[in-house]
Design a protein around this motif. Structure first.
Motif, PDB file in Angstrom:
ATOM      1  N   TYR A  62       0.851  -1.191   0.000  1.00 41.95           N
ATOM      2  CA  TYR A  62       0.000   0.000   0.000  1.00 41.95           C
ATOM      3  C   TYR A  62       0.886   1.240   0.000  1.00 41.95           C
ATOM      4  N   ASN A  63       0.677   2.101  -0.999  1.00 42.31           N
ATOM      5  CA  ASN A  63       1.493   3.316  -1.112  1.00 42.31           C
ATOM      6  C   ASN A  63       0.717   4.582  -0.757  1.00 42.31           C
ATOM      7  N   GLY A  64      -0.433   4.436  -0.136  1.00 38.31           N
ATOM      8  CA  GLY A  64      -1.258   5.585   0.212  1.00 38.31           C
ATOM      9  C   GLY A  64      -2.341   5.870  -0.792  1.00 38.31           C
ATOM     10  N   VAL A  65      -2.238   5.248  -1.977  1.00 39.14           N
ATOM     11  CA  VAL A  65      -3.237   5.429  -3.030  1.00 39.14           C
ATOM     12  C   VAL A  65      -3.780   4.094  -3.498  1.00 39.14           C
ATOM     13  N   LYS A  66      -2.875   3.169  -3.745  1.00 41.24           N
ATOM     14  CA  LYS A  66      -3.255   1.910  -4.382  1.00 41.24           C
ATOM     15  C   LYS A  66      -2.843   0.715  -3.528  1.00 41.24           C
ATOM     16  N   TRP A  67      -3.759  -0.244  -3.416  1.00 43.19           N
ATOM     17  CA  TRP A  67      -3.460  -1.532  -2.802  1.00 43.19           C
ATOM     18  C   TRP A  67      -3.059  -2.523  -3.892  1.00 43.19           C
ATOM     19  N   GLU A  68      -1.990  -3.284  -3.609  1.00 47.42           N
ATOM     20  CA  GLU A  68      -1.564  -4.351  -4.509  1.00 47.42           C
ATOM     21  C   GLU A  68      -1.552  -5.663  -3.730  1.00 47.42           C
ATOM     22  N   ARG A  69      -1.961  -6.739  -4.371  1.00 50.61           N
ATOM     23  CA  ARG A  69      -2.045  -8.044  -3.719  1.00 50.61           C
ATOM     24  C   ARG A  69      -1.286  -9.084  -4.540  1.00 50.61           C
ATOM     25  N   TYR A  70      -0.447  -9.855  -3.853  1.00 49.03           N
ATOM     26  CA  TYR A  70       0.349 -10.888  -4.509  1.00 49.03           C
ATOM     27  C   TYR A  70       0.274 -12.180  -3.700  1.00 49.03           C
ATOM     28  N   SER A  71       0.608 -13.281  -4.342  1.00 52.88           N
ATOM     29  CA  SER A  71       0.675 -14.594  -3.686  1.00 52.88           C
ATOM     30  C   SER A  71       2.026 -15.232  -3.963  1.00 52.88           C
ATOM     31  N   LEU A  72       2.449 -16.067  -3.050  1.00 48.83           N
ATOM     32  CA  LEU A  72       3.676 -16.832  -3.270  1.00 48.83           C
ATOM     33  C   LEU A  72       3.438 -17.914  -4.324  1.00 48.83           C
ATOM     34  N   PRO A  73       4.464 -18.342  -4.992  1.00 48.78           N
ATOM     35  CA  PRO A  73       4.280 -19.392  -6.015  1.00 48.78           C
ATOM     36  C   PRO A  73       3.643 -20.656  -5.462  1.00 48.78           C
ATOM     37  N   ASN A  74       3.981 -21.019  -4.197  1.00 45.49           N
ATOM     38  CA  ASN A  74       3.400 -22.235  -3.624  1.00 45.49           C
ATOM     39  C   ASN A  74       2.096 -21.975  -2.872  1.00 45.49           C
ATOM     40  N   LYS A  75       1.616 -20.724  -2.913  1.00 42.93           N
ATOM     41  CA  LYS A  75       0.314 -20.347  -2.344  1.00 42.93           C
ATOM     42  C   LYS A  75       0.227 -20.605  -0.837  1.00 42.93           C
ATOM     43  N   THR A  76       1.351 -20.607  -0.117  1.00 41.84           N
ATOM     44  CA  THR A  76       1.334 -20.899   1.317  1.00 41.84           C
ATOM     45  C   THR A  76       1.032 -19.633   2.118  1.00 41.84           C
ATOM     46  N   VAL A  77       0.770 -19.820   3.402  1.00 40.76           N
ATOM     47  CA  VAL A  77       0.454 -18.723   4.306  1.00 40.76           C
ATOM     48  C   VAL A  77       1.711 -17.914   4.603  1.00 40.76           C
ATOM     49  N   ILE A  78       1.601 -16.587   4.503  1.00 43.45           N
ATOM     50  CA  ILE A  78       2.724 -15.686   4.772  1.00 43.45           C
ATOM     51  C   ILE A  78       2.617 -15.200   6.211  1.00 43.45           C
ATOM     52  N   ARG A  79       3.679 -15.414   6.997  1.00 48.39           N
ATOM     53  CA  ARG A  79       3.662 -15.073   8.423  1.00 48.39           C
ATOM     54  C   ARG A  79       4.474 -13.827   8.774  1.00 48.39           C
ATOM     55  N   SER A  80       5.437 -13.463   7.933  1.00 50.78           N
ATOM     56  CA  SER A  80       6.322 -12.359   8.325  1.00 50.78           C
ATOM     57  C   SER A  80       6.841 -11.623   7.098  1.00 50.78           C
ATOM     58  N   VAL A  81       7.053 -10.306   7.276  1.00 48.30           N
ATOM     59  CA  VAL A  81       7.691  -9.470   6.259  1.00 48.30           C
ATOM     60  C   VAL A  81       8.684  -8.557   6.958  1.00 48.30           C
ATOM     61  N   PHE A  82       9.760  -8.207   6.232  1.00 53.01           N
ATOM     62  CA  PHE A  82      10.787  -7.340   6.806  1.00 53.01           C
ATOM     63  C   PHE A  82      11.486  -6.598   5.673  1.00 53.01           C
ATOM     64  N   ALA A  83      11.535  -5.279   5.777  1.00 52.68           N
ATOM     65  CA  ALA A  83      12.137  -4.452   4.736  1.00 52.68           C
ATOM     66  C   ALA A  83      13.600  -4.186   5.056  1.00 52.68           C
ATOM     67  N   HIS A  84      14.463  -4.396   4.056  1.00 55.23           N
ATOM     68  CA  HIS A  84      15.875  -4.089   4.200  1.00 55.23           C
ATOM     69  C   HIS A  84      16.425  -3.700   2.834  1.00 55.23           C
ATOM     70  N   ASN A  85      16.953  -2.474   2.766  1.00 53.44           N
ATOM     71  CA  ASN A  85      17.431  -1.914   1.503  1.00 53.44           C
ATOM     72  C   ASN A  85      16.306  -1.947   0.470  1.00 53.44           C
ATOM     73  N   GLU A  86      16.570  -2.527  -0.696  1.00 50.84           N
ATOM     74  CA  GLU A  86      15.571  -2.525  -1.759  1.00 50.84           C
ATOM     75  C   GLU A  86      14.658  -3.749  -1.728  1.00 50.84           C
ATOM     76  N   LYS A  87      14.868  -4.628  -0.755  1.00 54.36           N
ATOM     77  CA  LYS A  87      14.150  -5.888  -0.730  1.00 54.36           C
ATOM     78  C   LYS A  87      13.163  -5.938   0.425  1.00 54.36           C
ATOM     79  N   ILE A  88      12.095  -6.700   0.202  1.00 57.03           N
ATOM     80  CA  ILE A  88      11.125  -6.983   1.250  1.00 57.03           C
ATOM     81  C   ILE A  88      11.190  -8.500   1.479  1.00 57.03           C
ATOM     82  N   TYR A  89      11.818  -8.876   2.600  1.00 58.15           N
ATOM     83  CA  TYR A  89      11.968 -10.300   2.900  1.00 58.15           C
ATOM     84  C   TYR A  89      10.650 -10.843   3.420  1.00 58.15           C
ATOM     85  N   CYS A  90      10.430 -12.112   3.119  1.00 57.15           N
ATOM     86  CA  CYS A  90       9.124 -12.702   3.371  1.00 57.15           C
ATOM     87  C   CYS A  90       9.320 -14.124   3.893  1.00 57.15           C
ATOM     88  N   GLY A  91       8.572 -14.480   4.961  1.00 58.19           N
ATOM     89  CA  GLY A  91       8.641 -15.826   5.517  1.00 58.19           C
ATOM     90  C   GLY A  91       7.285 -16.483   5.531  1.00 58.19           C
TER      91      GLY A  91
END
Length: 913
Positions: A62-91
């Motif tokens: 969410y950038n304040g205007v638009k919501w974007e929605r994505y899924s992992l290739p294996n369609k599993t449940v996402i439990r964590s996100v963490f931003a570092h530099n240009e990447k958004i790490y995902c568990g």
């Protein structure tokens, strides 16, 4: 005694949970907004300023205007996100990796693909937390830690069950489930004995504030390390938290703590003062279960809820009080009390103290005004004027509808405007005694004193009036100023006293009054800056507020320049009270009355903040680069993305192709029917004095397909072909025209020849006719000659007759008579020829005459011929062998037969026939 204190605190705390508080603005997002799942397990802010969320099966941006929605290739449940530099790490389940933004969309890169990290005992691991230390990324499950550094991954098994890991002072603390806290040095787990107090507790947060480490347990409250010893947190809220379920906690700024619970929403605590607020479903949040907390670059709070997302503008200077029960109603006036505020609404008078809203007993009804005088409050009620002192509420006079109560500028008394006009109160300690201005029986909504015994007042409906009175409060004069100045549209006149000037806003024009001539003159300074507003609201001697185009501005003046501070619309949208908006100043706080509450802000000065705004253009769902080309007659969607989400996010304005500047309502713009060629859109925000350009996007709208270069070439080919065909057609037509002309000339020549032949025949006929006419004339001459001959014979006969009369010798007479008779017999044939020629020479006339008058005799026809020959009766007599009188008689009879008027000439008639 201690137990008694705790019991009282719990009672007070339980009341506060359901109380109504002055709270920061909270923006809630539900599944219908982001089109995702319920639980939001983790929240982080990326380097691109966008917020990212772990939302069960979905990764949200969410950038304040638009919501974007994505899924992992294996369609599993996402439990964590963490931003570092240009990447958004995902568990997630048996998976972790990172997302990168490429060409306007997020792309996922797995770090565990084709690796045997999750097998045997680890085949059901989920990554619940991701953190960073010294450039190394750590992925933590309940049983393992994966260390990612320099594109290599190290797997570390944990000898106990983990709740979460925490980084404090470059150290990693691992909170076990019921076995205390351990320090992890990259290889080993070292038990921290000094924190034995949290053994057998599930720990959901460890954080540091003011050199003190706080440990937040699931069900046993909060512990703090002091003097190398862990002890319960000495704060009144901690006792209440022991009955709560703490899910997560985080410190932000300095001495500020946010606590997320499982069923009571979020607590925001001011550590130095001990004050706190509880935001829950009863007042702001959409859900009471807080699963995750994040703080953005504005130090505002983002909450991941069990069902939804909330953004709390805790760092904003704006606070909102809103009564969700509907008991309060619309607020019209506010006065400060010792411990809070007194509110006047259309439902009655309310006290707001100690986070509690209560109605003053027996005050129900429409209340317009509340004015604090010493320790009392004078209430302008629909049913009269009342007095309230927190002990009693009583009616003090029957003056109903008190809109304004102001201190007399020239005397120690008060003046009230109400439904029936103006009332004066000489004794501020006894408002039961009053005097009204006689004959002023009209509802006066607002007024201003312009002299010791002079008031300018506005009617509640229309009109502006100048009222003069004497020291005995007797009416001297009452003048309708708008009527005198011939102002026809004088509805809702506003009186505005600013500094030393009294101004009047009438029909979108600002005026001031010439007190000598009573002429309203236009005030150019305000007309240049504040035309077409809907409301002007006084604040103090140096500032005021206006409503214009649905937006709320605070105006400050510097010389002849005005600074416009725009209050974000989200704080008051749908709650402004038209024609009744007021601003009340108490100490350093400003309050604006609203429907069901009020808005509070800390300063009316323009705290301009520069900000960066990016323009994202989308066509058919794909992001476009600057200077991109788009097809003709297509829609272009533009997102104006600010680097801020909260109070620092300015209201934006845009200008398309050098047109006028227009405000943006929600940061999104859809452009349709764009003209072909180069287009540009510029985005601005205001610094109070002018519009500041902060971004620009240029694009080219291609010409329609029917105007493309190939179509233009085709058009030229078609036009050339048409011109060639037209030339050929014209040439063929010209040749045919020449042939036709030649044929026409040939026919014309033939016609000319025929015409000449006919003309020659006519000439010949004319010649023959002429010959015939000559012959006729010759015959006529012959006839005339014969006629003369006959006339001579007649004369001879007459002469013979004379001889007979003269001669006496009978023999001589006989001889002469025989000679005359013999001569007459010879002339008989000539007479017959004469008559025959006469008829032939006038054959046409004779035929016409007989056809017209068939009853005519031959003798009549002969007479008619002689008359046509213009012969006199005397000349006709011998030709007809009758006397002169016989000719006259015959003429008379002929006139009768042809029914000729006696006035007309018979000869002329025959000539013209």
């Amino acid at each position: 005694m201690k137990l008694k204190f705790q019991f009282l605190f719990f009672l007070l705390f339980s009341l506060n949970v359901f109380s109504q508080e002055l709270l920061p603005f909270v923006e809630n997002f539900t599944k219908s907004n982001y089109n995702g799942d319920n639980q939001v397990w983790s929240v982080t802010q990326g380097k691109d300023n966008a917020m990212y969320f772990a939302n069960n099966h979905y990764f949200l941006r969410y950038n304040g205007v638009k919501w974007e929605r994505y899924s992992l290739p294996n369609k599993t449940v996402i439990r964590s996100v963490f931003a570092h530099n240009e990447k958004i790490y995902c568990g997630s389940y048996n998976e972790f990796g990172y997302w990168k933004r490429e060409n306007g969309i997020m792309r996922y890169y797995s770090l565990t693909k084709d690796k045997d990290f999750f097998k045997d005992a680890s085949k059901n691991e989920e990554i619940w937390k991701i953190f960073e230390l010294n450039g190394t990324i750590y992925f933590q499950s309940f049983n393992e830690i994966f260390i990612y550094n320099n594109n290599s991954i190290k797997r570390v098994e944990v000898p106990f069950l983990i709740s979460y890991c925490f980084v404090i002072d470059s150290k990693i603390y691992v909170a076990s489930v019921n076995r205390g806290v351990f320090e992890f040095d990259g290889k080993n787990f070292i038990y921290i004995k000094k924190w034995d107090a949290v053994l057998n507790n599930v720990i959901h947060a460890i954080a540091k504030n003011n050199n003190e480490i706080y440990i937040f347990t699931l069900k046993n409250g909060v512990f703090v390390e002091k003097n190398e010893k862990l002890q319960p947190w000495n704060h009144p809220i901690n006792e209440a938290l022991k009955s709560e379920v703490i899910i997560t906690a985080k410190f932000y700024q300095k001495n500020k703590l946010v606590l997320g619970t499982a069923s009571k929403g979020v607590y925001i605590v001011q550590m130095d003062s001990g004050e706190f607020i509880n935001i829950n479903r009863n007042n702001r949040l959409s859900n009471n279960s807080v699963l995750s907390i994040s703080v953005d670059k504005e130090n505002d709070i983002w909450l991941g809820l069990d069902n939804g997302i909330s953004h709390i503008e805790i760092n904003s200077p704006f606070r909102i009080f809103s009564d969700n029960t509907g008991e309060l109603g619309t607020v019209y006036s506010i006065a400060a009390s010792k411990n809070g505020y007194l509110l006047a609404s259309n439902h009655g008078v309310f006290t707001y103290e100690n986070k509690s809203l209560k109605i003053v007993p027996n005050s129900q009804g429409q209340v317009w005004n509340v004015k604090k005088i010493d320790d009392n409050f004078v209430i302008g009620h629909n049913d009269g004027t009342f007095l309230y002192d927190f002990k009693s509420y009583r009616k003090i006079n029957p003056l109903n509808g008190g809109w304004q109560l102001k201190k007399d500028l020239y005397h120690d008394r008060y003046i009230q405007s109400n439904y029936l006009g103006l009332a004066f109160f000489e004794n501020k300690n006894d408002f039961s005694q009053y005097k009204r201005l006689n004959t002023v029986y009209r509802p006066i909504k607002d007024f201003v004193q312009t002299g010791q015994y002079e008031i300018i007042a506005s009617d509640s409906y229309r009109g502006l009036f100048k009222i003069k009175y004497n020291e005995k409060l007797e009416l001297v004069s009452y003048l309708n100023l708008t009527e005198k100045n011939n102002i026809k549209s004088d509805f809702g006149v506003k009186i505005f006293k600013y500094k030393n000037d009294v101004l009047y806003y009438i029909n979108s024009e600002w005026y001031y009054l010439d007190g000598v001539t009573d002429v309203l003159k236009k005030y150019e300074l305000f007309n240049q800056n504040f035309k077409n507003i809907s409301e002007v609201i006084p604040i103090d001697d140096s500032s005021f507020a206006i409503l214009k185009g649905g937006l709320f501005y605070i105006i400050n003046q510097s010389n002849d320049h005005f600074s416009w501070k725009l209050i974000p619309k989200k704080y008051y949208e749908g709650k402004i009270i038209n024609q009744e908006t007021r601003i009340f100043k108490f100490n350093e706080h400003y309050l604006v009355n609203l429907d069901d509450g009020f808005l509070q802000f800390e300063s009316n000065k323009n705290n301009f903040i520069n900000q960066k705004v990016e323009i994202e253009a989308y066509f058919n769902g794909k992001i476009l680069d600057d200077e991109a080309n788009i097809p003709n007659n297509q829609s272009l969607t533009l997102h104006f993305v600010s680097e801020y989400f909260g109070n620092k996010k300015s209201t934006l304005f845009y200008k398309l192709n050098n047109q006028s500047i227009v405000p943006l309502t929600d940061g999104k713009l859809i452009l349709n029917n764009l003209s072909s060629g180069n287009n540009s859109i510029e985005v601005y925000f205001t610094n109070g004095f002018e519009f500041v350009k902060t971004g620009e996007f240029s694009f080219t709208v291609l010409k329609p397909w029917y105007l493309s270069i190939w179509m233009i070439i085709l058009y030229f080919a078609i036009v050339g072909g048409i011109l060639f065909l037209y030339y050929r057609w014209n040439k063929v037509r010209y040749q045919e025209k020449i042939k036709l002309k030649e044929e026409e000339l040939k026919h014309h020549r033939q016609i000319m020849e025929l015409e000449m032949e006919a003309e020659n025949k006519l000439k010949l006929q004319d010649y023959e006719k002429h010959i015939l006419e000559m012959q006729v004339q010759s015959k006529a001459s012959e006839v005339a000659g014969k006629s003369l001959s006959i006339a001579k014979q007649s004369e001879m006969i007459e002469s013979i007759q004379r001889i007979l009369e003269e001669e006496k010798n009978i023999n001589t007479v006989k001889t002469k008579i025989k000679k005359a008779i013999k001569s007459n017999a010879i002339n008989q044939r000539e007479w017959e020829n004469f008559e025959k020629n006469l008829i032939q020479s006038h054959e046409e006339f004779v035929q016409k005459l007989t056809n017209t008058y068939p009853e005519l005799t031959s003798k009549d026809i002969k007479l008619s011929i002689y008359l046509r020959m213009n012969l006199s009766s005397k000349e006709i007599a011998p030709l007809m062998n009758i006397s002169y009188r016989g000719v006259e008689l015959h003429r008379y009879r002929l006139r009768k037969k042809i029914q000729l008027n006696s006035e007309e000439s018979l000869s002329r008639f025959m000539i013209n026939l």
